[in-house]
Design an enzyme around this catalytic site. Structure first.
Site, PDB file in Angstrom:
ATOM      1  N   ASP A 199       0.698  -1.184   0.042  1.00  0.00           N
ATOM      2  CA  ASP A 199      -0.028   0.333  -0.117  1.00  0.00           C
ATOM      3  C   ASP A 199       0.777   1.248  -0.195  1.00  0.00           C
ATOM      4  O   ASP A 199       1.894   1.313   0.640  1.00  0.00           O
ATOM      5  CB  ASP A 199      -0.873  -0.233   1.029  1.00  0.00           C
ATOM      6  CG  ASP A 199      -1.963   1.106   1.389  1.00  0.00           C
ATOM      7  OD1 ASP A 199      -2.881   0.859   0.484  1.00  0.00           O
ATOM      8  OD2 ASP A 199      -1.710   1.871   2.137  1.00  0.00           O
ATOM      9  N   GLU A 244       1.642   0.235  -4.923  1.00  0.00           N
ATOM     10  CA  GLU A 244       1.014   1.573  -5.243  1.00  0.00           C
ATOM     11  C   GLU A 244       2.059   2.499  -5.508  1.00  0.00           C
ATOM     12  O   GLU A 244       2.624   2.702  -4.459  1.00  0.00           O
ATOM     13  CB  GLU A 244      -0.035   2.136  -4.497  1.00  0.00           C
ATOM     14  CG  GLU A 244      -1.272   1.264  -4.368  1.00  0.00           C
ATOM     15  CD  GLU A 244      -2.428   1.628  -3.297  1.00  0.00           C
ATOM     16  OE1 GLU A 244      -3.368   2.327  -3.852  1.00  0.00           O
ATOM     17  OE2 GLU A 244      -2.130   2.264  -2.357  1.00  0.00           O
TER      18      GLU A 244
END
Ligand code: CA
Length: 679
Positions: free
Chosen positions: A357, A386
């Site tokens: 993340d 990400e």
């Protein structure tokens, strides 16, 4: 009292290098960080508790504490400590130790530090591998009791290249909690261990559904112990995505059948992993090392105050996560922590990959070390993330593990927001359409997705909407997708951006959108339930919405069977044909040839060929034509003996939809045409 949880949805936001290049980087790494320079680090993986024949041994890393007490408890949540032991400091490595000459299985413990005249709250530490209910006390268990039968032989699927992986992102509750799921262990790890489960109208659900669909890996939303669900109140069925980490090295209690028993959640998560592995499916964990649920009250801060989080020069927490704080991977002990934690999940739980993340909160060096260390254990372990942050950070831009920096990383992939936004429209602007839903002007950005952001002589990066250069040195650095848990799911996006269309038309668009994902180079990724056109009641970012918003209604599988069959066909096509899975940028540049189409005259039309038995494919040439216009469009196909693989919303991976000799072919609105020839 719980802090408000407000910003998990920001994970979809991209702050790129160019957008933040003028931030206050120049002042970073200065006075505030200087206080940690003389902190010794400890790279060993034996923190903070271990049991051996001689007894139970505790070791907490806390270099600047003045005093540390160890508290021992009989219960995981209530009652006073039955014993408190003053720990002994080792200034060489900054650790505090204590031993008890017996194996304390069944007991619980906390640490409590005193530093700078302040007595901090008790903490289970940062390395609790088992915890009591709600994770405030660490538990001492015998891990041998948590292994399912056959665990020693358990292995994930063998995959040669990351581009061979097909990722299915799922939340435990979404998948199983609906009354129509036919699953007994609703919302639990055990849900995916149930075979033979069926929806009310007789369709396969659960693990049988995953096998039928054909995906290779499930990517499960955060499954470490998080903060937002009260594990003592499970009948209230509180839902959360789980982007509020508390104990990184133990499973979340609410996904177990008995969170009060520390062994249960561990055994049940392993049973889920074993069931998936037995079905040939790998398991990828969504990990959120970039921030903690609490700031001052986080386990990090309660063991080594200030050290594990970044701060601005004024001493305030910096917040690149949008969740009130961010961690400091560029400090050695935090880097060690991420490396050892991911290794632990691989060794103890047989995890096959990690999705990071907000990966750009971490530094490039840390991510490279994480990938290198994991691949030493098993080269098949996949790491992707990400490649953006959710706000500015004291970490210098050039050090961030950004999407644009992926070519500086080895063995790591990033999500392509290029393809995502170009195909369906902007992620946060509900009304915006994309290539697949009739909006012109996104053709070149879709092509960036098709070539997995690698350099290609026919792709003009200056026309890219999100990226202006070929940032990926290899297609194995790219994950392509049109939607995920964040923002609107695909169905809702199409309903809100195509208000005058029918669901039948929107399903055609969804098929086209996923055809682009599954035929593009890179690694395809899909969100659970899209294969049966699930929705989330039109709500953005449903991280704390109730089950009735998030649960997949499995009766839709019968209603939308045609949709399901198309997705299944796409996956089968990709698996059968390596041309869609080329492992190098050089192969892509050589084997993909785009048709010359004037986008002014024929907007929303892309056609390309995969030529010369690409990547050893049995088909000499595969032609992919993508028509995202609301009207039929004509393309000219070279003369030959073509078999039809996909047309007008139908797909047959074996190419038996029909044949054509080429020439002028009309492609239906919002649809893909795929044809192939063997000679
Ligand atoms: Ca929890």
């Amino acid at each position: 009292m719980k802090k408000p949880i407000f910003a998990y949805f920001m994970a979809a936001t991209m702050l790129s290098a160019s957008m933040v290049a003028t931030s206050q980087d120049a002042s970073a790494q200065s006075n505030y960080d200087a206080q940690f320079v003389d902190y010794p680090s400890y790279a060993g993986d034996d923190l903070e508790m271990r049991v051996d024949k001689s007894g139970t041994h505790f070791k907490l890393w806390s270099p600047k504490a003045d005093k540390v007490n160890l508290h021992l408890y009989n219960d995981g949540r209530t009652g006073e400590a039955y014993k408190t032991i003053a720990m002994t400091f080792n200034s060489t490595d900054g650790t505090w130790s204590a031993s008890v000459a017996e194996q304390l299985y069944g007991k619980f413990y906390t640490f409590q530090i005193e530093q700078g005249g302040k007595l901090y709250a008790e903490t289970p530490g940062v390395w609790a591998k088992a915890v009591g209910v709600n994770g405030k006390r660490a538990a001492i268990i015998d891990f041998a009791n948590t292994n399912p039968e056959g665990w020693t032989e358990d292995r994930g699927p063998k995959v040669d290249y990351f581009t061979d992986v097909i990722i299915y992102e799922m939340h435990h509750r979404d998948m199983s909690v609906h009354t129509n799921s036919g699953i007994a262990n609703k919302g639990k790890f055990l849900a995916l261990t149930e075979e033979g489960v069926r929806s009310l109208n007789g369709e396969k659900t659960g693990i049988d559904h995953l096998k039928e669909l054909g995906i290779t890996h499930v990517h499960i939303l955060p499954s470490y112990d998080y903060n937002s669900v009260d594990e003592t109140q499970l009948p209230s069925n509180v839902y959360n995505w789980g982007y509020d980490p508390m104990n990184y090295n133990t499973p979340e209690g609410s996904y177990s059948t008995n969170p009060s028993d520390p062994e249960t959640r561990i055994r049940e998560m392993k049973e889920m992993i074993k069931a998936l592995h037995d079905a040939g499916i790998g398991v990828i964990l969504d990990v959120v090392y970039n921030h903690t649920a609490e700031n001052d009250g986080s386990n990090f801060n309660l063991t080594a105050p200030g050290y594990y989080h970044r701060h601005w020069e004024d001493g305030n927490y910096s917040d690149a996560s949008g969740c009130n704080n961010e961690t400091a991977s560029d400090r050695q002990q935090m880097r060690n922590y991420i490396i050892n934690s991911t290794k632990y999940w691989v060794n103890e739980y047989h995890i096959d990959g990690f999705r990071f993340d907000l990966m750009a909160i971490h530094d490039i060096e840390t991510m490279n070390q994480v990938a290198a260390e994991l691949k030493k254990i098993d080269p098949r372990i996949f790491v992707y993330g990400e490649g953006w942050t959710c706000g500015d950070s004291p970490l210098k831009v050039e050090k961030r593990a950004l999407k644009e920096h992926v070519s500086q990383m080895s063995g790591i992939a990033v999500f392509s927001d290029d393809l995502r936004d170009a195909v369906k429209g902007h992620y946060s602007n509900a009304a915006d359409r994309g290539f697949a839903s009739g909006k012109p002007g996104n053709e070149e950005t879709v092509k960036i997705g098709i070539v997995a952001a690698t350099a290609h002589p026919q792709v003009d990066y200056s026309k890219g909407q999100n990226s202006k250069f070929p940032y990926a040195a290899s297609p194995q650095m790219i994950v392509n997708y049109v939607s995920c848990h964040d923002d609107l799911c695909l169905t809702d996006k199409l309903r809100l951006s195509m208000p005058d269309a029918t669901d039948a038309e929107r399903m055609a668009v969804a098929k086209l959108a996923q055809t682009i994902v599954f035929t593009s180079q890179g690694t395809p990724f899909m969100f659970c339930g899209e294969e049966i056109f699930r929705d989330k009641k039109g709500i953005h970012n449903t991280y704390n919405q109730p089950d009735h918003v998030n649960a997949i209604d499995w009766n839709l599988k019968a209603t939308n069977k045609d949709q399901f069959n198309y997705y299944k066909g796409l996956i089968a096509l990709r698996k059968a044909h390596p041309a869609f899975r080329m492992p190098t940028a050089e192969m892509i540049a050589k084997h993909i040839v785009f048709d010359k189409i004037d986008s002014e005259k024929q907007p929303n039309l892309i056609a390309y060929s995969l030529v010369d038995n690409a990547n050893g494919d049995s088909w000499k040439e595969i032609k992919v034509v993508l028509n995202g216009a609301a009207t039929a469009q004509e393309v000219k196909i070279k003369k030959g003996d073509w078999m039809i693989v996909a047309q007008d919303g139908k797909i047959c991976p074996e190419g038996q939809l029909g044949t054509t000799k080429g020439g002028k072919i009309t492609v239906a609105p919002y649809s893909a045409l795929i044809i192939a020839r063997t000679k």
